[in-house]
Design an enzyme around this catalytic site. Structure first.
Site, PDB file in Angstrom:
ATOM      1  N   SER A   1      20.531 -35.476   3.266  1.00 33.18           N
ATOM      2  CA  SER A   1      21.603 -35.757   4.214  1.00 33.18           C
ATOM      3  C   SER A   1      22.765 -34.831   3.904  1.00 33.18           C
ATOM      4  CB  SER A   1      22.030 -37.216   4.057  1.00 33.18           C
ATOM      5  OG  SER A   1      23.353 -37.386   4.513  1.00 33.18           O
TER       6      SER A   1
ATOM      7  N   LYS B   1      20.340 -39.412  -0.285  1.00 31.60           N
ATOM      8  CA  LYS B   1      19.328 -39.585   0.752  1.00 31.60           C
ATOM      9  C   LYS B   1      18.154 -38.610   0.648  1.00 31.60           C
ATOM     10  CE  LYS B   1      19.238 -41.926   3.914  1.00 31.60           C
ATOM     11  NZ  LYS B   1      19.941 -41.901   5.188  1.00 31.60           N
TER      12      LYS B   1
ATOM     13  N   GLU C   1       9.272 -39.128  11.151  1.00 31.67           N
ATOM     14  CA  GLU C   1      10.219 -39.517  12.210  1.00 31.67           C
ATOM     15  C   GLU C   1      10.086 -38.605  13.431  1.00 31.67           C
ATOM     16  OE1 GLU C   1      14.306 -41.167  10.591  1.00 31.67           O
ATOM     17  OE2 GLU C   1      13.636 -39.469   9.412  1.00 31.67           O
TER      18      GLU C   1
ATOM     19  N   HIS D   1       2.457 -59.405  12.263  1.00 30.24           N
ATOM     20  CA  HIS D   1       3.866 -59.629  12.654  1.00 30.24           C
ATOM     21  C   HIS D   1       4.832 -59.017  11.634  1.00 30.24           C
ATOM     22  CE1 HIS D   1       2.191 -62.718  15.417  1.00 30.24           C
ATOM     23  NE2 HIS D   1       1.410 -62.972  14.382  1.00 30.24           N
TER      24      HIS D   1
END
Ligand code: ARG
Length: 465
Positions: free
Chosen positions: A283, A289, A296, A162
């Protein structure tokens, strides 16, 4: 798009007016099926050799065909071939050019075959070639996983259920879970290859042919292990493409799960791993970043492969026998599946062995969240409690830990004895993370010993591939 030799339109004799130019473009597949030029030529060479063997072509004609097809392949590879929409597809483009180059013999090549069995053969050859490339990329990914697993066999991290800290596991064990998934994907693909590797040529348009063809001979030349046994099925079956795409969808599902973990683990919140900079981008606005773009994107690309599987299943749904033009629509989903899988696997196979594990962070994370609570419960069972009772006792200890901000291993012996008087000094052996993982020392368990044994088994398996 057109040139002299391609001017004459296919089947023109039967027609009293020429095809509408929109319809011509709408029905053509040359824009995408030119990708199969090598397989088309390979299939034609084998067919021509077979026709010569059974006496339909003579040696001189065969020689002309071989040279003509070789020249065409060279022209295509040099970017000098002019593809023609009028010639509709890869098969007609090549045949028209061959006829232009060698004359009437070029027109004899199509004896005893149809584009229906020709295209079915080309796709099978194409997928078979791609399966072999994909199998070698899968192997490279498995090697990377083994390398990382063996490097991190003793590294402790939290195991989750979980997405809540559950029990400590070793990082190596976690990597080998991925190895197992990829291993099943490899098995699925090897199994799919057997059915792909079946020759439909000889089915002709749908009913077979009146010429004395020798299908075994053609199959031998093309390395097909089997021959289709029903001509109607041979030209219309696309199960093998569906199976391949189903393999691909399952693989991408696995890679998307893996990606998700890499994205989480490389975040500032987890800090379990560092992905090397070369697999990340920055970024345009936030200077701090470092984005995990590769995982992804792989996660995102999973969707299009699922879509391709659905396309192919729906394409085949309710199709009457035998060949229908619908089948031309099999190629783009298939090609994009191949590209997506190859790209994703290449990225993963390069990236996995380069992952840097932040051992202190994974260790600290495993210490939070009472990950050794089950070990304490098992310990109490060893001291004579029933498991349900020990579960209850440990629940109370955990509640106390939450109140006081202490892990179980940080409580004093007296405190622990307050929950159960059977607890003695040796409890601390099981409450440590090292003790917890080492105790799961059986086949399939997370103990470092077991990880090392599993690495050895995995290496032996890869040797056998
Ligand atoms: N381009 C066609 C395809 O991809 C080749 C087979 C054409 N056969 C036909 N009867 N029109 O399926």
């Amino acid at each position: 798009m057109s040139n002299k030799h391609n001017q004459q339109k296919l089947s023109s004799a039967r027609f009293s007016e020429s095809t509408d130019s929109f319809v011509e473009a709408f029905t053509a597949s040359i824009q995408f099926d030119q990708r199969m030029y090598r397989q088309d030529i390979q299939g034609s060479l084998a067919h021509a050799k077979m026709l010569t063997k059974v006496g339909i072509l003579n040696e001189g004609e065969l020689q002309d065909i071989i040279e003509g097809l070789q020249q065409i392949q060279d022209e295509i590879e040099a970017g000098e071939f002019s593809w023609s929409i009028q010639q509709e597809d890869i098969h007609m483009n090549i045949e028209a050019r061959l006829t232009h180059l060698i004359g009437i013999t070029g027109k004899k090549l199509h004896t005893g075959r149809s584009r229906n069995d020709q295209v079915a053969t080309d796709i099978r050859l194409y997928i078979r070639d791609e399966i072999d490339v994909i199998l070698s990329e899968l192997k490279r990914l498995q090697e990377g996983l083994i390398e990382l697993a063996s490097r991190e066999a003793d590294t402790i991290m939290p195991g989750f259920t979980h997405l809540q800290t559950a029990q400590p596991v070793t990082f190596g064990h976690h990597m080998l879970a991925w190895f197992e998934m990829i291993k099943r994907d490899v098995e699925r693909l090897q199994d799919c290859r057997k059915r792909v590797n079946t020759l439909p040529l000889g089915s002709a348009a749908l009913a077979g042919t009146t010429y004395p063809i020798d299908r075994e001979f053609t199959a031998g030349l093309l390395g097909f292990e089997r021959i289709t046994e029903n001509s109607l099925d041979g030209v219309s079956d696309r199960d093998f493409a569906i199976e391949f795409t189903a393999f691909a969808a399952t693989l991408m599902m696995h890679l998307s799960r893996f990606s998700e973990e890499l994205v989480l683990w490389s975040s500032a919140q987890f800090q379990f791993i560092d992905l090397p900079d070369r697999f990340c981008t920055g970024s345009s606005i936030m200077p701090q970043k470092k984005n995990p773009d590769v995982p992804e994107l792989v996660r995102g690309k999973t969707g299009r492969v699922y879509g391709h599987l659905m396309s192919l299943l729906t394409l085949m749904k309710s199709q009457p026998l035998a060949y229908n033009k619908d089948n031309q629509e099999d190629k783009e989903p298939l090609f994009d599946t191949v590209d997506t899988v190859r790209g994703s696997l290449r990225a993963f196979a390069d990236m996995i062995p380069a992952i840097i594990v932040q051992k202190e962070m994974t260790y600290e994370a495993a210490k939070r969240g009472f990950s050794t609570a089950t070990d304490l419960a098992d310990y109490l069972v060893g001291k004579g409690l029933a498991f349900r009772d020990s579960h209850e006792v440990v629940g109370l200890a955990v509640a106390h830990g939450i109140q006081t901000g202490q892990d179980l291993s940080e409580m004093s012996l007296e405190t622990l004895q307050g929950f159960c008087d059977k607890i003695t000094e040796d409890v601390f052996d099981v409450l440590t993370l090292e003790g917890s993982v080492a105790a799961r020392d059986h086949l399939g368990g997370t103990a470092p010993n077991q990880v090392r044994a599993a690495v050895e088994r995995a290496k032996a398996y890869l040797m056998s591939l």
